[in-house]
Write a protein that holds these residues in place. Structure first.
Motif, PDB file in Angstrom:
ATOM      1  N   LEU A 282       0.847  -1.192   0.000  1.00 14.71           N
ATOM      2  CA  LEU A 282       0.000   0.000   0.000  1.00 14.71           C
ATOM      3  C   LEU A 282       0.884   1.243   0.000  1.00 14.71           C
ATOM      4  O   LEU A 282       1.758   1.392   0.855  1.00 14.71           O
ATOM      5  CB  LEU A 282      -0.905   0.004   1.228  1.00 14.71           C
ATOM      6  CG  LEU A 282      -1.757  -1.258   1.464  1.00 14.71           C
ATOM      7  CD1 LEU A 282      -2.467  -1.179   2.797  1.00 14.71           C
ATOM      8  CD2 LEU A 282      -2.759  -1.438   0.334  1.00 14.71           C
ATOM      9  N   THR A 283       0.608   2.148  -0.953  1.00 12.95           N
ATOM     10  CA  THR A 283       1.420   3.355  -1.098  1.00 12.95           C
ATOM     11  C   THR A 283       0.522   4.543  -1.418  1.00 12.95           C
ATOM     12  O   THR A 283      -0.381   4.431  -2.255  1.00 12.95           O
ATOM     13  CB  THR A 283       2.450   3.189  -2.236  1.00 12.95           C
ATOM     14  OG1 THR A 283       3.201   1.997  -2.038  1.00 12.95           O
ATOM     15  CG2 THR A 283       3.394   4.376  -2.272  1.00 12.95           C
ATOM     16  N   ASN A 284       0.765   5.651  -0.742  1.00  7.48           N
ATOM     17  CA  ASN A 284       0.020   6.893  -0.989  1.00  7.48           C
ATOM     18  C   ASN A 284      -1.481   6.678  -0.784  1.00  7.48           C
ATOM     19  O   ASN A 284      -2.276   6.737  -1.728  1.00  7.48           O
ATOM     20  CB  ASN A 284       0.308   7.432  -2.385  1.00  7.48           C
ATOM     21  CG  ASN A 284       1.771   7.755  -2.604  1.00  7.48           C
ATOM     22  OD1 ASN A 284       2.486   8.109  -1.663  1.00  7.48           O
ATOM     23  ND2 ASN A 284       2.230   7.627  -3.831  1.00  7.48           N
ATOM     24  N   ILE A 285      -1.853   6.436   0.465  1.00  7.56           N
ATOM     25  CA  ILE A 285      -3.233   6.150   0.841  1.00  7.56           C
ATOM     26  C   ILE A 285      -3.750   7.284   1.731  1.00  7.56           C
ATOM     27  O   ILE A 285      -3.075   7.675   2.686  1.00  7.56           O
ATOM     28  CB  ILE A 285      -3.340   4.814   1.606  1.00  7.56           C
ATOM     29  CG1 ILE A 285      -2.619   3.692   0.856  1.00  7.56           C
ATOM     30  CG2 ILE A 285      -4.796   4.474   1.871  1.00  7.56           C
ATOM     31  CD1 ILE A 285      -3.204   3.347  -0.477  1.00  7.56           C
TER      32      ILE A 285
ATOM     33  N   TRP B 169      -9.512   3.253   9.923  1.00  5.42           N
ATOM     34  CA  TRP B 169      -9.075   2.128   9.096  1.00  5.42           C
ATOM     35  C   TRP B 169      -8.966   0.897   9.984  1.00  5.42           C
ATOM     36  O   TRP B 169      -8.215   0.877  10.958  1.00  5.42           O
ATOM     37  CB  TRP B 169      -7.736   2.455   8.452  1.00  5.42           C
ATOM     38  CG  TRP B 169      -7.199   1.391   7.526  1.00  5.42           C
ATOM     39  CD1 TRP B 169      -7.805   0.250   7.135  1.00  5.42           C
ATOM     40  CD2 TRP B 169      -5.922   1.421   6.873  1.00  5.42           C
ATOM     41  NE1 TRP B 169      -7.000  -0.463   6.273  1.00  5.42           N
ATOM     42  CE2 TRP B 169      -5.832   0.237   6.091  1.00  5.42           C
ATOM     43  CE3 TRP B 169      -4.856   2.319   6.866  1.00  5.42           C
ATOM     44  CZ2 TRP B 169      -4.715  -0.059   5.330  1.00  5.42           C
ATOM     45  CZ3 TRP B 169      -3.741   2.017   6.103  1.00  5.42           C
ATOM     46  CH2 TRP B 169      -3.676   0.845   5.342  1.00  5.42           C
TER      47      TRP B 169
ATOM     48  N   TRP C   8      -6.671   3.901  13.678  1.00 11.91           N
ATOM     49  CA  TRP C   8      -6.083   2.874  12.813  1.00 11.91           C
ATOM     50  C   TRP C   8      -5.813   1.636  13.656  1.00 11.91           C
ATOM     51  O   TRP C   8      -5.034   1.665  14.593  1.00 11.91           O
ATOM     52  CB  TRP C   8      -4.800   3.387  12.176  1.00 11.91           C
ATOM     53  CG  TRP C   8      -4.263   2.484  11.101  1.00 11.91           C
ATOM     54  CD1 TRP C   8      -4.899   1.447  10.511  1.00 11.91           C
ATOM     55  CD2 TRP C   8      -2.978   2.577  10.475  1.00 11.91           C
ATOM     56  NE1 TRP C   8      -4.103   0.873   9.544  1.00 11.91           N
ATOM     57  CE2 TRP C   8      -2.919   1.549   9.501  1.00 11.91           C
ATOM     58  CE3 TRP C   8      -1.882   3.423  10.635  1.00 11.91           C
ATOM     59  CZ2 TRP C   8      -1.791   1.347   8.709  1.00 11.91           C
ATOM     60  CZ3 TRP C   8      -0.762   3.220   9.832  1.00 11.91           C
ATOM     61  CH2 TRP C   8      -0.723   2.199   8.881  1.00 11.91           C
TER      62      TRP C   8
ATOM     63  N   ALA D 143       3.569   7.075   8.228  1.00  9.40           N
ATOM     64  CA  ALA D 143       2.128   7.019   8.479  1.00  9.40           C
ATOM     65  C   ALA D 143       1.738   8.121   9.458  1.00  9.40           C
ATOM     66  O   ALA D 143       2.373   8.302  10.488  1.00  9.40           O
ATOM     67  CB  ALA D 143       1.746   5.657   9.044  1.00  9.40           C
TER      68      ALA D 143
ATOM     69  N   VAL E 201       3.663  -0.847   4.020  1.00 10.33           N
ATOM     70  CA  VAL E 201       2.804   0.327   3.923  1.00 10.33           C
ATOM     71  C   VAL E 201       3.690   1.566   3.927  1.00 10.33           C
ATOM     72  O   VAL E 201       4.568   1.700   4.785  1.00 10.33           O
ATOM     73  CB  VAL E 201       1.811   0.397   5.104  1.00 10.33           C
ATOM     74  CG1 VAL E 201       0.912   1.610   4.968  1.00 10.33           C
ATOM     75  CG2 VAL E 201       0.980  -0.866   5.183  1.00 10.33           C
TER      76      VAL E 201
ATOM     77  N   ASN F 266       3.613   5.972   3.263  1.00 11.11           N
ATOM     78  CA  ASN F 266       2.927   7.245   3.002  1.00 11.11           C
ATOM     79  C   ASN F 266       1.416   7.093   3.100  1.00 11.11           C
ATOM     80  O   ASN F 266       0.684   7.167   2.109  1.00 11.11           O
ATOM     81  CB  ASN F 266       3.326   7.799   1.627  1.00 11.11           C
ATOM     82  CG  ASN F 266       2.886   9.240   1.457  1.00 11.11           C
ATOM     83  OD1 ASN F 266       2.627   9.940   2.434  1.00 11.11           O
ATOM     84  ND2 ASN F 266       2.795   9.690   0.219  1.00 11.11           N
ATOM     85  N   VAL F 267       0.955   6.889   4.325  1.00  8.53           N
ATOM     86  CA  VAL F 267      -0.456   6.682   4.611  1.00  8.53           C
ATOM     87  C   VAL F 267      -0.941   7.746   5.592  1.00  8.53           C
ATOM     88  O   VAL F 267      -0.271   8.018   6.597  1.00  8.53           O
ATOM     89  CB  VAL F 267      -0.707   5.278   5.193  1.00  8.53           C
ATOM     90  CG1 VAL F 267      -2.158   5.128   5.628  1.00  8.53           C
ATOM     91  CG2 VAL F 267      -0.371   4.209   4.158  1.00  8.53           C
ATOM     92  N   THR F 268      -2.114   8.313   5.317  1.00  8.70           N
ATOM     93  CA  THR F 268      -2.758   9.245   6.234  1.00  8.70           C
ATOM     94  C   THR F 268      -4.118   8.687   6.623  1.00  8.70           C
ATOM     95  O   THR F 268      -4.939   8.374   5.755  1.00  8.70           O
ATOM     96  CB  THR F 268      -2.936  10.626   5.595  1.00  8.70           C
ATOM     97  OG1 THR F 268      -1.649  11.176   5.287  1.00  8.70           O
ATOM     98  CG2 THR F 268      -3.660  11.566   6.553  1.00  8.70           C
TER      99      THR F 268
END
Length: 353
Positions: free
Chosen positions: A186-189, A195, A234, A266, A225, A227-229
């Protein structure tokens, strides 16, 4: 929007026996440049409204080599995306050396946006769709991959390999349920709300029973994972259950081994929870004197320092949470070789909470 390679509804039952096989293989499902104004249901195998699957006498269902790719998709409502989705009184029964295999499938999204909730599962059954295995039966969920890049979820995102909501699961008489070798990238989420990301998610579901020399194993998952915001909470757990019971009895084994999760860059707006095994309210877990609960060689790494710390958070191996929950182990509880490495963010780090 509904698109499925195999779809049963309104009491459309399948009965396989005498070494019969239903093979759904090498299906390619690709979507690009799509606008959906209502809900979206997309998957390989779907059963709803009383559509039962019954396998006996060395029969099998194989769901393999399915490729699902979505690119440049915008959905105004909720998205349900699953390889196998059963809802509303659609049970699955395996008995007498039967096998259900979900293997070598891939699900990928690139530049995907939903304004509401997103549900992303390998195998999910919901609302009175009991999963029953007996008589030396086997279910393999193996070598599947899930990847996402440039994904935006407007409210909540739910991700699981095995998701059960409001129905039971029974694995008895030398039967085996295995989830193994899953790859998730998962990248750029960006997720506006919370979540929930659980390998096995078992909720409001009655009893999860593993008995009579049977096994439930989750192993060799590899997850990265970056770059997740996440705007809300979470929760990242390998097994997560609540308002249910888990019973491992009569020389049986519940095993979580050799899983790897790495989280880099993250940002979390709410609390953060990360455990190999976690229970919510009113969840009793029992392992009798002849059985084993094995948690070993799992690795959880958070090498970045970007996690938000405005809410109390917790990380560890086992968490027994909230009111009315318990873990009663009379047999063997084995915690060995697990690695938890968190650089910043959580206010509590524990092996057993």
């Amino acid at each position: 929007f509904n698109w499925h390679a195999f779809f049963m509804n309104s009491n459309g039952n399948i009965f396989l026996s005498n070494s019969s096989t239903l093979l759904l293989s090498h299906t390619a499902m690709s979507i690009s440049n799509l606008k959906v104004v209502s809900e979206m249901y997309w998957g390989a195998y779907r059963c709803i409204d009383g559509s039962a699957n019954f396998l006996t006498a060395h029969s099998a269902i194989v769901l393999a080599h399915t490729t699902m790719l979505a690119e440049n998709v915008d959905v105004d409502n909720t998205v349900y995306w699953a390889l196998l989705l059963a809802t509303d009184n659609s049970p699955l029964t395996l008995t007498d050396f039967s096998i259900f295999t979900i293997a070598n499938n891939s699900m990928s999204v690139l530049n995907f946006r939903t304004k509401r909730d997103g549900y992303w599962f390998v195998y999910s059954n919901q609302y009175n769709c009991d999963h029953t295995m007996s008589g030396d039966s086997t279910m393999h969920i193996t070598n599947n991959s899930m990847s996402a890049s440039e994904l935006v979820v407007g409210t909540e995102w739910y991700v699981s390999e095995r998701h059960a909501y409001n129905n039971g699961m029974s694995i008895t008489t030398r039967s085996n349920f295995h989830i193994s070798h899953t790859t998730i990238s998962l990248t750029n989420i960006f997720i506006q709300g919370g979540w929930q990301w659980f390998t096995l998610y078992y909720y409001y579901a009655g009893s999860l029973l593993v008995s009579e020399d049977s096994t439930l194993t989750i192993s060799n998952a590899f997850t990265t994972v970056a770059n997740v915001t996440v705007g809300g909470a979470w929760e990242v757990d390998i097994i997560h259950s609540g308002f249910s019971s888990i019973n491992v009895v009569s020389a049986s084994t519940l095993s979580i081994t050799n899983n790897y999760i790495s989280i880099l860059d993250a940002n979390v707006g709410g609390f953060w929870e990360w455990f190999a095994f976690s229970t919510d309210a009113h969840c009793a877990t029992t392992v009798d004197s002849t059985s084993t609960f094995l948690l070993s060689n799992n690795t959880m790494l958070q090498p970045s320092s970007a996690l938000h710390d405005s809410y109390p958070s917790s990380v560890g191996i086992v968490r027994i949470g909230y009111i009315g929950s318990s873990v009663n182990v009379i047999g063997d509880l084995i915690l060995a070789g697990n690695t938890v490495d968190v650089k910043s963010g959580p206010s509590l780090v524990a092996i057993l909470q």
